[in-house]
Design an enzyme around this catalytic site. Structure first.
Site, mmCIF file in Angstrom:
data_model
loop_
_atom_site.group_PDB
_atom_site.id
_atom_site.type_symbol
_atom_site.label_atom_id
_atom_site.label_comp_id
_atom_site.label_asym_id
_atom_site.label_seq_id
_atom_site.Cartn_x
_atom_site.Cartn_y
_atom_site.Cartn_z
ATOM 1 N N ASP A 78 46.700 38.655 52.947
ATOM 2 C CA ASP A 78 45.358 39.287 53.286
ATOM 3 C C ASP A 78 44.489 38.175 53.581
ATOM 4 O O ASP A 78 43.353 38.431 54.057
ATOM 5 C CB ASP A 78 45.085 40.076 51.725
ATOM 6 C CG ASP A 78 45.675 41.379 51.798
ATOM 7 O OD1 ASP A 78 46.843 41.561 52.237
ATOM 8 O OD2 ASP A 78 45.079 42.236 51.048
ATOM 9 N N CYS A 119 53.250 38.917 47.607
ATOM 10 C CA CYS A 119 51.914 38.913 48.066
ATOM 11 C C CYS A 119 51.528 40.717 47.844
ATOM 12 O O CYS A 119 52.334 41.434 47.747
ATOM 13 C CB CYS A 119 51.430 38.393 49.061
ATOM 14 S SG CYS A 119 51.276 36.651 49.022
ATOM 15 N N ASP A 120 50.133 40.836 48.281
ATOM 16 C CA ASP A 120 49.504 41.939 47.838
ATOM 17 C C ASP A 120 50.344 43.354 47.716
ATOM 18 O O ASP A 120 50.200 43.953 47.046
ATOM 19 C CB ASP A 120 48.333 42.046 48.518
ATOM 20 C CG ASP A 120 47.223 40.770 48.102
ATOM 21 O OD1 ASP A 120 47.607 39.741 47.682
ATOM 22 O OD2 ASP A 120 45.926 41.159 48.155
ATOM 23 N N LYS A 121 50.585 43.668 49.145
ATOM 24 C CA LYS A 121 51.047 44.893 49.388
ATOM 25 C C LYS A 121 52.718 45.003 49.393
ATOM 26 O O LYS A 121 53.218 45.788 49.349
ATOM 27 C CB LYS A 121 50.497 45.427 50.850
ATOM 28 C CG LYS A 121 49.291 45.545 51.012
ATOM 29 C CD LYS A 121 48.437 45.773 49.884
ATOM 30 C CE LYS A 121 46.787 45.819 50.064
ATOM 31 N NZ LYS A 121 46.591 44.128 50.121
ATOM 32 N N CYS A 192 47.908 33.172 45.854
ATOM 33 C CA CYS A 192 46.637 32.359 45.321
ATOM 34 C C CYS A 192 46.255 32.533 43.831
ATOM 35 O O CYS A 192 46.803 33.777 43.266
ATOM 36 C CB CYS A 192 45.509 33.097 46.208
ATOM 37 S SG CYS A 192 45.727 32.924 48.071
ATOM 38 N N GLU A 443 39.904 45.506 52.842
ATOM 39 C CA GLU A 443 39.168 44.524 51.909
ATOM 40 C C GLU A 443 37.815 44.281 52.111
ATOM 41 O O GLU A 443 37.539 43.496 53.201
ATOM 42 C CB GLU A 443 40.037 43.624 51.237
ATOM 43 C CG GLU A 443 41.261 43.914 50.680
ATOM 44 C CD GLU A 443 42.087 42.938 49.962
ATOM 45 O OE1 GLU A 443 42.981 43.203 49.148
ATOM 46 O OE2 GLU A 443 41.741 41.576 50.294
ATOM 47 N N SER A 469 39.351 42.584 47.756
ATOM 48 C CA SER A 469 40.237 41.830 47.176
ATOM 49 C C SER A 469 40.315 41.644 45.854
ATOM 50 O O SER A 469 39.300 41.662 45.168
ATOM 51 C CB SER A 469 39.949 40.679 47.861
ATOM 52 O OG SER A 469 40.757 39.325 47.412
#
Length: 553
Positions: A78, A119-121, A192, A443, A469
């Protein structure tokens, strides 16, 4: 075994011949086949180490008597996708990941799965797949990034990096200052280092019972992460033997636990998209309204970046997610009778767990706040709800009233912010960035970081039908539902309209009469779709609203 469907009997001789072509032996084919869903790639920092996790998981599976077979899952960074058309392709990958994993598993008939996301998704996408497929499954992520250190020794992270750009545009930092952050904000592999979306979801994977202790917090570069991967590979064999499946674990009680831990940790607002989507796949329905009830009774115990100046490595040293859960059990805030991938109940898991650092994980008797980290707001601007990470909002912005500054895209907003057109007291409104209108629900980290970096974080609010985010801080209110492209009232806001925000009372109100809104609605024409071809066009036609988890209908 499920895999007997492709390997047992004379009728399956052609199938076995192709397994011989893979180099598998007769002995390997006789064992349970375990799919290793590896999200390794060379473009996402949180995934660049997953080849090592993958090999460690496979070693664990073999040690416990299984045959591991890897296949890939995609993942988007992202941060790299931020601020341009690439961000339209972030959220939409969640459903691609779930669908493609379903296809691979059903086609090849695995007996169990080890999901390796980070990570995010990627994390929620694989959790959705696990719930949908409902064969024995366990998760082992790649782990969080270490915090960075600036040249003067101060610790830093990606959210500071984005805010440094805002400070530069405000004339508060020169290019050398930006370069200091650029070189030092992201010092290692891993997701992160703050409580952003990736780490939020990896922590909640523990809370919901689908991963072993440390999955969300053991730093990516540590050898402990490799050991955890081996233990995960061995544990999947026990889950197959005991026939413990995701829907045995991901019950309504488990989702309540996940939301409770979410509030205590101060997770990303994106969890309010992902948890309902995962629950939907598990046959469990949860809604935004219930989140406020959980928040009201759950103290916020952690202030990790961007809400504070501590990082995932600190949470890990303090005892991790299980230590947070142990604090919550002191007031009976969790269902501890639920089963987990350990094969034990949560109560059994938490025996002997303790909080090693009350400065990182506040004791439940001394929380940062008596309510949780996320709030769902409602009002005529968002009849179906919107979301804010209240643990990262400055006290003076918990209640705010000001004139709307209206933009129909992120690009328009960021240009105006950088030009110095946004003043103290304003309410920035960014619309047509929702699941349908974006499409893809981008985001808004660049606009929120610019506002904070320019020193306006304590005086300017931002409202959008897009999302944020996990690195966002400030009075950033997202997921406005219905979205503008679906005819929501956010489409009717005009420049200068007064918007009243009351986070404490979960309210967001456009101070325009019903009669005036009706007149505006009669004159409103939905803009042409921003994207008319390809996957995004199909996604826009199929996606539900944010308050429903942006699932595909």
């Amino acid at each position: 075994m499920i895999s007997d469907n492709v390997k047992k009997g004379v009728e399956r001789a052609p199938n076995r011949s192709l397994m011989y072509a893979l180099g598998l032996t007769k002995e390997e084919m006789s064992r349970p086949l375990v799919g290793i869903v590896s999200s390794y790639n060379e473009i996402v920092p949180g995934h660049m180490n997953l080849d090592k996790i993958e090999e460690a998981v496979k070693a664990g599976v073999r040690a416990a008597g299984g045959t591991p077979i890897m296949f890939p899952a995609i993942a988007v960074c992202d941060g790299i996708a931020m601020g341009h058309v690439g961000m339209k392709y972030s959220l939409v990958t969640r459903d691609l990941i779930a669908d493609s994993t379903e296809a691979m598993v059903m086609a090849h008939q695995f007996d169990g799965l080890v999901m390796i996301p980070n990570c995010d998704k990627n994390v929620p996408g694989l959790l959705m797949a696990a719930a949908r497929l409902n064969i024995p499954t366990i998760f082992c992520s790649g782990g969080p990034m270490l915090a960075g250190h600036l040249d003067d020794g101060r610790r830093t992270c990606l959210s500071h990096m984005f805010e440094a750009v805002g400070a530069y545009h405000a004339g508060k930092m020169d290019e050398d200052g930006v370069d200091n952050y650029e070189r030092n904000a992201c010092p290692s592999c891993g997701s992160c280092s703050g409580m952003y979306t990736a780490n939020s979801m990896n922590c909640l994977t523990e809370a919901i019972g689908m991963a072993l202790r440390g999955n969300g917090t053991v730093p990516a570069p540590l050898s402990a992460r490799i050991r955890l991967a081996k233990e995960t590979g061995m544990q999947i064999m026990k889950l197959i033997e005991q026939d413990i499946r995701p829907r045995d674990i991901m019950t309504h009680k488990a989702f309540e636990n996940a939301e409770t831990v979410d509030m205590a940790l101060g997770c990303s607002t994106n969890t309010m998209l992902h948890l309902p989507a995962i629950a939907h796949e598990a046959g469990v329905e949860i809604d935004l309204d219930y989140s406020n009830a959980i928040s009201a009774r759950t103290p916020n115990l952690c202030h990790l970046a961007p809400a504070g100046d501590t990082f995932m490595e600190d949470l890990d040293r303090a005892g991790g997610v299980w230590a947070v859960m142990k604090e919550l059990t002191k007031k009976d805030l969790l269902h501890t009778d639920v089963i987990t991938v350990t094969g034990k109940t949560m109560a059994e898991n938490l025996e002997g767990v303790f909080n090693r650092d009350p400065e990182i994980i506040r004791p439940i008797e001394n929380p940062y706040s008596q309510s949780g980290g996320i709030a769902v707001l409602k009002g005529n601007l968002a009849p179906d709800g919107c979301v804010v990470k209240q643990s990262a909002v400055a006290p003076e912005m918990m209640q705010h009233e000001g004139p709307a500054r209206v933009f129909d895209s992120e690009e328009e907003a960021i240009k105006s912010i950088y030009a110095g057109n946004i003043k103290s007291g304003d309410v920035v409104v960014i619309r047509y960035e929702g699941p349908k209108g974006g499409p893809g629900m981008r985001e808004m980290l660049n606009p929120t970081s610019a506002i904070c970096g320019m020193g306006l974080g304590e005086s300017v609010a931002l409202i959008t039908d897009g999302r944020f985010s996990g690195a966002t801080r400030g009075a950033a209110i997202g997921h406005v539902s219905p979205e503008a492209a679906a005819g929501g009232n956010i489409a009717l806001v005009q420049e200068g309209d007064i918007i009243a925000i009351d986070i404490k009372n979960c309210s967001v109100v456009l101070k325009v009469s019903d009669e005036e809104l009706a007149a505006r609605r009669a004159a409103w024409v939905c803009p042409e779709p921003k994207v008319k071809t390809g996957y995004l066009a199909r996604y826009a036609k199929m996606v539900s609203s944010a308050d429903k988890g942006a699932v595909l209908n």
